[in-house]
Design an enzyme around this catalytic site. Structure first.
Site, mmCIF file in Angstrom:
data_model
loop_
_atom_site.group_PDB
_atom_site.id
_atom_site.type_symbol
_atom_site.label_atom_id
_atom_site.label_comp_id
_atom_site.label_asym_id
_atom_site.label_seq_id
_atom_site.Cartn_x
_atom_site.Cartn_y
_atom_site.Cartn_z
ATOM 1 N N GLU A 25 -1.628 -19.672 -9.762
ATOM 2 C CA GLU A 25 -1.642 -18.246 -10.093
ATOM 3 C C GLU A 25 -0.841 -17.911 -11.357
ATOM 4 O O GLU A 25 -0.319 -16.796 -11.488
ATOM 5 C CB GLU A 25 -1.111 -17.431 -8.900
ATOM 6 C CG GLU A 25 -1.972 -17.567 -7.649
ATOM 7 C CD GLU A 25 -1.617 -16.511 -6.607
ATOM 8 O OE1 GLU A 25 -2.510 -15.760 -6.197
ATOM 9 O OE2 GLU A 25 -0.437 -16.436 -6.230
ATOM 10 N N HIS A 42 6.303 -12.903 -8.793
ATOM 11 C CA HIS A 42 5.200 -12.682 -7.847
ATOM 12 C C HIS A 42 5.661 -13.140 -6.475
ATOM 13 O O HIS A 42 6.173 -14.248 -6.338
ATOM 14 C CB HIS A 42 3.962 -13.461 -8.275
ATOM 15 C CG HIS A 42 2.895 -13.471 -7.228
ATOM 16 N ND1 HIS A 42 2.323 -12.321 -6.746
ATOM 17 C CD2 HIS A 42 2.320 -14.494 -6.544
ATOM 18 C CE1 HIS A 42 1.430 -12.628 -5.810
ATOM 19 N NE2 HIS A 42 1.412 -13.941 -5.670
ATOM 20 N N HIS A 51 5.381 -12.634 -1.789
ATOM 21 C CA HIS A 51 4.720 -12.180 -0.553
ATOM 22 C C HIS A 51 5.782 -11.748 0.454
ATOM 23 O O HIS A 51 5.727 -12.121 1.624
ATOM 24 C CB HIS A 51 3.904 -13.301 0.093
ATOM 25 C CG HIS A 51 3.060 -14.112 -0.819
ATOM 26 N ND1 HIS A 51 2.810 -15.445 -0.623
ATOM 27 C CD2 HIS A 51 2.383 -13.780 -1.933
ATOM 28 C CE1 HIS A 51 2.023 -15.911 -1.575
ATOM 29 N NE2 HIS A 51 1.740 -14.924 -2.393
ATOM 30 N N HIS A 67 -2.252 -9.342 0.039
ATOM 31 C CA HIS A 67 -1.707 -10.481 -0.678
ATOM 32 C C HIS A 67 -0.180 -10.414 -0.879
ATOM 33 O O HIS A 67 0.538 -11.262 -0.369
ATOM 34 C CB HIS A 67 -2.424 -10.602 -2.039
ATOM 35 C CG HIS A 67 -2.013 -11.785 -2.852
ATOM 36 N ND1 HIS A 67 -2.784 -12.338 -3.818
ATOM 37 C CD2 HIS A 67 -0.871 -12.527 -2.853
ATOM 38 C CE1 HIS A 67 -2.158 -13.373 -4.375
ATOM 39 N NE2 HIS A 67 -1.002 -13.497 -3.804
#
Lengths: 276, 276, 276, 276
Positions: free
Chosen positions: A78, A97, A99, A167
């Site tokens: 990613e 980034h 989660h 996501h």
């Protein structure tokens, strides 16, 4: 260049570990930093769990998210999240980034994440919501193609936090410390908002409060106090990243071009320390 | 046989400890693996808390869940969960049974557990719900009789996760790593779904997304990254299982038939190390 | 007497630490055991935080909760909880009083705590609810007077867990291990019930299931497996209680009459180790 | 003066670390104590994360929150919270300001925090709610100006806990231990109330119960038992503050006037130990 590349790579490894230690990252997620000497490049670890990242894992990429030196290790799939945001936002110099459990309930329901206490003002006045399905239909929900990364960057727009449906989230910052601070306190804000939504009616920050409180962590006092705190917590657990033995050898091993020229690859065998 | 039995038993002990360390298992629950050299047998620890399991605790069972070598130690009473799933599902090579706090609220209410973020797609398109009372009336809720195990295996059907009413869950995998990954991320999915149910309306994965995202962890990158992360977390706590001193002695001690023939039991006294 | 008093006092200290380590006790709460050689006495620590209790802190009391040997240290003010239950229930040999976060929401609202999974069946078929105000009007909510303790014991009746309004819970057991097991799994049951109440409609255990599942932990397998697990978790943290250097000296120091006769107090100065 | 200043500064550092260790403070928040020898001064750390505070960080301020000795380090910007409460409440000798996750949902919604179990009675009969916006309009929500501090102190009035809208809470005490006890158990009360609000109807303490239970921790038994417990938890983690090497040198380094006269600043270079 005020900060040596060796130091930058150490700080990126440290930021990964800090965010893991504070419960934001688990086996997945990553933090990158724009190259301090070349705005058309950025630095990101090879693919591994954030709390394991070492300075020698940190590689150099161009803004199309291609590695500058052909890699010997597996890369994060990613990467375009980082590259496309750096392209779209010249003032952004760090991207995370994640989660985090804190934001997932918002990512799943589409409920708006909004600043509801002074430190939560790091979110900014709005956290846009990006649903990959709108533009790309059924995918595996990863952001792998350049056009997926560009779409996410467009959704982020001029803001600092973008929620990604089903996501996670992506956070931008004007420095690595700014990015870490925004990431951690936007997660705390999410946790408190989640509880508050159930307890009663939320009295959110006014626009004026959000703006003024959003500048608190731009002051060196709070920003550095928090950074020292998170670093020390990592260090006290014996979890600080190892220091690279020598800058030159390390840069070569990791495929990092210290002087903006790619070192001839394979010219020397990686040392045993660098290859683990 | 690519992997030695000694290594397999180490990995089973490790998997037990990893799942305990990540909050899935407590004093109860267990992980098994099909025998790598003989699909009609499987390997499972003697009865003890998962975070204490050592390679020498791992014993060999036939698919009727009878120990291959008469045991000297107490066995888990719910072995048939493993044996009956291995019988019914030839492609399954690892099974985990657990009572994770994450799934219990679903087991108690019958609320459907569904994939609601990309990594939660490990659940598959459906997690069936098994109520022991339907077929067996009042029991102590344990799965002890072969017919109870068979009933559970039928409920699992072609899926990967089955919820057990007022009890827990059982997860199947195509490898030990696959099983651990599915177990941990189905629990995370349950936690986020629980929170999201209260926050607003869930926008679940579409069938296409569930299918595509369900393959992410089949790629060696994510699967191995997560495994390395969970292993290192166990190791950093000093909680990795002890290594067996010698393979032959260890196999004999534990009643494991290295070459598919039962070693004559009691031929040698167990070493002091193996007997703890 | 199968177990020496020295061993009993060690196990009581250990049980206090285990319950603290598993999140049931904090600065407050206590576990006692009936004297193994004299059913008209019980053993309980002097007043201190449960995770700090040492064998030498464990003192002997009669069933009116008076110390057998005049104490030199401060005592728990709520001793009558223990004494009055031992009086009322001859088969009870261990008692735990706690303010676990798991049960407080039930104590505050009066919501019924009921067994909702197999291990939660340790609660028994009913957990009565005692409101001190009914009989005593406004108090400081502590259970200090004998009549308060008797009232609580009456509320407990033939059951195993009694909730105390705006205060906490008290759990009885037929052995120290039974009491610890009931305490921990009744708390887990409370946590899962709390979550399940919000998620949907609870399908509770039937009377038959509650009865049969309530016997699981009476089997030596599960009971000892859980005990080993909790002990090892305390030990791995380096938190096991210190062993007494000598039984005689220790008993004297702690005011414990090893042979059912009070040792002459103050006859010898406490050793330095015993006095900390 | 019963307690030496050196000991006082050690206890303030310890209190900061205890509150961090129990989850009340993170990178932000602070605890102060009135000067034991001069009620017109108070002691507070220089600006740093509470779990890192050392005795040598603790500085002396007058009640206008000006440092007695010109500081060499950055100071907390919200000092006026402490100074203005000490001015308004002569019997208050310790103050804690925090953003605990436990109270934030109440600060965000304005839901009333009320004592709902015996230890929660430390809140007192009422926890007032202060909204900075009422008097000062849009701010960054920090309490920096003297008039902001005075407004907060007026809101606190004769009570012990004041909630600050979209910000956190401030807790007063009659001693450092009293303040720490009130802080921790008011947070626990908030956690349990939050859960109980969702589970059913809360049966709060009556006024008589609140008053009587509010005196429990004033007794040396419970207060000292809890303090010993929190201290030992910090110590067992190896997190106790370092002891100052010498009182004189330390006082000089930290700008603390041991005899109520400002030491000539800069007369001697700080030792290496003091400057870290």
């Amino acid at each position: 260049m005020a900060q040596s590349l060796s130091e930058v790579r150490y700080e990126i490894a440290l930021a990964n570990r800090m965010l893991a230690n504070e419960g934001v990252l688990d086996a997945f997620g990553h933090v990158s930093m724009r190259h301090p000497g070349d705005p058309s490049r950025y630095l990101l670890s090879r693919s591994r769990g954030p709390e394991l990242v070492e300075p020698s894992d940190v590689l150099e990429f161009d803004l199309d998210s291609e590695p500058v030196v052909p890699p010997t290790a597996r890369l994060y799939s990613e990467r375009v999240i980082h590259g496309e945001i750096y392209k779209a936002r010249p003032e952004v110099t760090a991207v995370c980034h994640h989660h985090s459990p804190a934001v997932l309930p918002f990512c799943i329901t589409g409920k708006e994440l909004k600043p509801i206490y002074h430190l939560g003002a790091v979110i900014g006045t709005k956290a846009p919501f990006w649903d990959q399905r709108d533009e790309f239909g059924d995918t595996n929900l990863l952001v792998v193609k350049p056009e997926e990364g560009r779409s996410l960057a467009r959704a982020l727009g001029p803001h600092w936090v973008v929620l990604m449906r089903r996501h996670g989230a992506t956070v931008a910052g004007t420095s690595l410390r700014d990015c870490v601070f925004r990431t951690i306190y936007s997660c705390r804000n999410a946790e408190y908002q989640l509880e508050a939504e159930r307890l009663g009616t939320i009295g959110p920050l006014s626009a004026g409060e959000a703006e003024q409180a959003g500048e608190i962590h731009q002051q060196p006092g709070p920003l550095n106090r928090a950074w020292e705190y998170w670093v020390r917590r990592v260090e006290k657990k014996g979890e600080a990243p190892p220091r690279l033995s020598t800058k030159r050898g390390a840069a070569r091993r990791a495929g990092l071009s210290g002087r903006r020229k790619a070192a001839p690859r394979g010219a020397k065998k990686p040392s045993r320390k660098g290859s683990r």
